[in-house]
Design an enzyme around this catalytic site. Structure first.
Site, PDB file in Angstrom:
ATOM      1  N   CYS A 106      -2.849   4.822   6.724  1.00 22.14           N
ATOM      2  CA  CYS A 106      -3.339   5.256   8.029  1.00 22.14           C
ATOM      3  C   CYS A 106      -2.590   6.480   8.512  1.00 22.14           C
ATOM      4  CB  CYS A 106      -3.176   4.143   9.054  1.00 22.14           C
ATOM      5  SG  CYS A 106      -3.099   2.558   8.311  1.00 22.14           S
TER       6      CYS A 106
ATOM      7  N   THR B 222     -25.337  -7.398  15.011  1.00 24.23           N
ATOM      8  CA  THR B 222     -26.264  -7.075  13.919  1.00 24.23           C
ATOM      9  C   THR B 222     -25.483  -6.521  12.728  1.00 24.23           C
ATOM     10  OG1 THR B 222     -27.970  -6.637  15.528  1.00 24.23           O
ATOM     11  CG2 THR B 222     -28.336  -5.729  13.328  1.00 24.23           C
TER      12      THR B 222
ATOM     13  N   ASN C   8       0.805  -1.224   0.000  1.00 20.68           N
ATOM     14  CA  ASN C   8       0.000   0.000   0.000  1.00 20.68           C
ATOM     15  C   ASN C   8       0.837   1.272   0.000  1.00 20.68           C
ATOM     16  OD1 ASN C   8       0.473  -1.139   2.714  1.00 20.68           O
ATOM     17  ND2 ASN C   8      -0.350   0.826   3.391  1.00 20.68           N
TER      18      ASN C   8
ATOM     19  N   HIS D  83     -13.864   0.601   1.063  1.00 17.31           N
ATOM     20  CA  HIS D  83     -13.559   2.014   0.767  1.00 17.31           C
ATOM     21  C   HIS D  83     -12.338   2.206  -0.126  1.00 17.31           C
ATOM     22  CE1 HIS D  83     -10.260   2.925   3.841  1.00 17.31           C
ATOM     23  NE2 HIS D  83     -10.687   1.758   4.280  1.00 17.31           N
TER      24      HIS D  83
ATOM     25  N   GLN E 232      -5.546  -3.730  -1.227  1.00 19.12           N
ATOM     26  CA  GLN E 232      -5.299  -2.724  -2.273  1.00 19.12           C
ATOM     27  C   GLN E 232      -5.573  -3.255  -3.678  1.00 19.12           C
ATOM     28  OE1 GLN E 232      -4.658   0.490  -2.036  1.00 19.12           O
ATOM     29  NE2 GLN E 232      -4.236   0.667   0.145  1.00 19.12           N
TER      30      GLN E 232
HETATM   31  N1  PLP Z   1      -4.296  -3.659   4.460  1.00 27.92           N
HETATM   32  C1  PLP Z   1      -3.871  -2.782   3.558  1.00 27.92           C
HETATM   33  C2  PLP Z   1      -2.860  -3.187   2.530  1.00 27.92           C
HETATM   34  C3  PLP Z   1      -4.361  -1.462   3.548  1.00 27.92           C
HETATM   35  O1  PLP Z   1      -3.920  -0.586   2.650  1.00 27.92           O
HETATM   36  C4  PLP Z   1      -5.325  -1.105   4.534  1.00 27.92           C
HETATM   37  C5  PLP Z   1      -5.848   0.266   4.602  1.00 27.92           C
HETATM   38  O2  PLP Z   1      -5.140   1.210   4.463  1.00 27.92           O
HETATM   39  C6  PLP Z   1      -5.746  -2.078   5.449  1.00 27.92           C
HETATM   40  C7  PLP Z   1      -5.217  -3.347   5.389  1.00 27.92           C
HETATM   41  C8  PLP Z   1      -6.763  -1.774   6.499  1.00 27.92           C
HETATM   42  O3  PLP Z   1      -8.031  -1.699   5.935  1.00 27.92           O
HETATM   43  P1  PLP Z   1      -9.254  -1.027   6.734  1.00 27.92           P
HETATM   44  O4  PLP Z   1      -9.013   0.436   6.700  1.00 27.92           O
HETATM   45  O5  PLP Z   1     -10.465  -1.417   5.974  1.00 27.92           O
HETATM   46  O6  PLP Z   1      -9.233  -1.593   8.100  1.00 27.92           O
END
Ligand code: PLP
Length: 376
Positions: free
Chosen positions: A329, A237, A151, A201, A179
């Site tokens: 993140c 739920t 990512n 998303h 990704q």
């Molecule tokens: N794994 C990868 C490679 C990601 O890029 C991300 C999000 O940035 C995630 C896991 C985490 O996904 P989520 O935001 O749906 O928890």
């Protein structure tokens, strides 16, 4: 002021077809899917239709799909489940995985549930398959967890070769495909894999919903104890309109895959060429600029050190360009990421540009102009 969004690996804008269907469900379908009356059955039917739709799109069985809150939960569920229920005592992974994998594995090591081996990664961020094979030559029940596309730098792994190796050594295989689902075709009939993960998303679906695919040969016990939702695997739920939106997003992404791939690839190529021409001091990270070995939605670059180093993303944002410095993140954070540390000796400022079907060549021209104004 103009705003250009080039942070699509962090999250994407909702597709209008997704908004429309979610709106409709929110307005018209509110029953608890566990209720046996008409209202409940209507919600339940939407969930099961969504599951079938997703399963069909990735060539899996509907019983192999578990809805989750997204990628992080799905990664946790796969790795923890493999250790708890499939006898795994050894995990092979890499130091360039997403924190959802790295920290899950670290917590299991800390609790002495598993040992971990990190496969060698070269300075381009490529996984060393010979090293992987030698790590697989042991007598422990092993899980290999390697992400399909990184990512941060966009590197793709050879998921088919790795699945064959895992099979040869009787190891389980989990790939964080967060990704890549919605950006590539998946045919799980042809790929021997035990777990893949998805987050809505990342391909114009809603946040807070995703799924875990668990191969039918594996039996996991509940991750979240509670009611009997998700065939007893995940009590609580269900997020009905999120699940419907997720299925719609994957349907739209699959339907329009070729058109979007070629549009986004042309945008990425244009940006690579513009950078080479106008900003030759910028370097490409990992395999980011190698079109057939990297995710077409990501271009990661290292910039020469300037007075802006720590404030680079902040300055780009002030100029109207939204991008990221490291992992999804940590958008807006210019600290060197764990991925870049693995592949770069000299710690230069890193920027990740990530594209979607909504970007235009004009967005790239604007961004290049702003970069030139910062660096020349
Ligand atoms: N794994 C990868 C490679 C990601 O890029 C991300 C999000 O940035 C995630 C896991 C985490 O996904 P989520 O935001 O749906 O928890």
């Amino acid at each position: 002021m103009r705003r250009v969004y080039l942070d699509n690996a962090a999250t994407t804008a909702l597709d209008s077809e997704v908004v429309a269907i979610m709106n409709d469900v929110m307005k018209n379908t509110f029953g608890n899917p566990s209720s046996s009356h008409f209202f409940g059955r209507k919600s339940k039917a939407l969930i099961e239709t969504s599951r079938m739709k997703i399963a069909k799109l990735i060539h899996a069985n509907p019983t192999e799909i578990y809805f989750t809150s997204g990628g992080t939960e799905a990664d946790n569920m796969a790795i923890r489940g493999a250790v708890r229920d499939a006898g795994v005592t050894h995990v092979i992974t890499s130091k360039i995985e997403h924190p959802a994998v790295i920290n899950t594995v670290a917590s299991l090591v800390h609790k002495k549930k598993i040992t971990v081996s990190y496969v060698k990664v070269n300075s381009n961020g490529q996984i060393d398959l010979h090293d992987l094979e030698s790590l697989l030559e042991n007598n422990k029940k092993t899980l290999v967890s390697l992400m399909h596309a990184n990512n941060e730098i966009g590197n793709l792994i050879d998921i088919y070769s790795i699945s064959v190796l895992c099979k040869k050594y009787n190891a389980l295989f989990h790939s964080d495909t967060v990704q890549t689902v919605g950006h590539y075709e998946f045919n799980l009939n042809k790929l021997e894999i035990d777990f893949i993960t998805c987050s809505g998303h990342k391909f114009h679906g809603p946040k807070g919903v995703g799924f875990l695919y668990v191969n039918k040969n594996i039996n996991l016990s509940p991750l979240i104890h509670g009611g009997s939702q998700e065939r007893n695997m995940r009590g609580g739920t269900e997020y009905v309109y999120g699940i419907v939106g997720l299925a719609k997003a994957l349907e739209v992404a699959s339907r329009d895959l070729e058109a979007h791939q070629s549009h986004i690839k042309s945008i990425k190529l244009y940006m690579i060429n513009q950078i080479k021409e106008k900003l030759p001091q910028i370097k490409f990270n990992g395999l980011s600029s190698v079109l057939d070995q990297s995710l077409y939605t990501i271009l990661s670059v290292s910039l020469p050190s300037t007075k802006y180093d720590q404030l680079l993303l902040f300055n780009l944002d002030l100029l109207g360009v939204a991008c990221s410095g490291g992992s999804a993140c940590s958008s807006g954070n210019s600290n060197t990421s764990h991925v870049i540390k693995q592949i770069q000796k000299e710690q230069l400022p890193v920027v990740r540009f990530s594209f979607s079907k909504f970007n235009t060549i004009d967005d790239i021209d604007y961004t290049i102009d702003k970069l030139v104004s910062l660096f020349n």
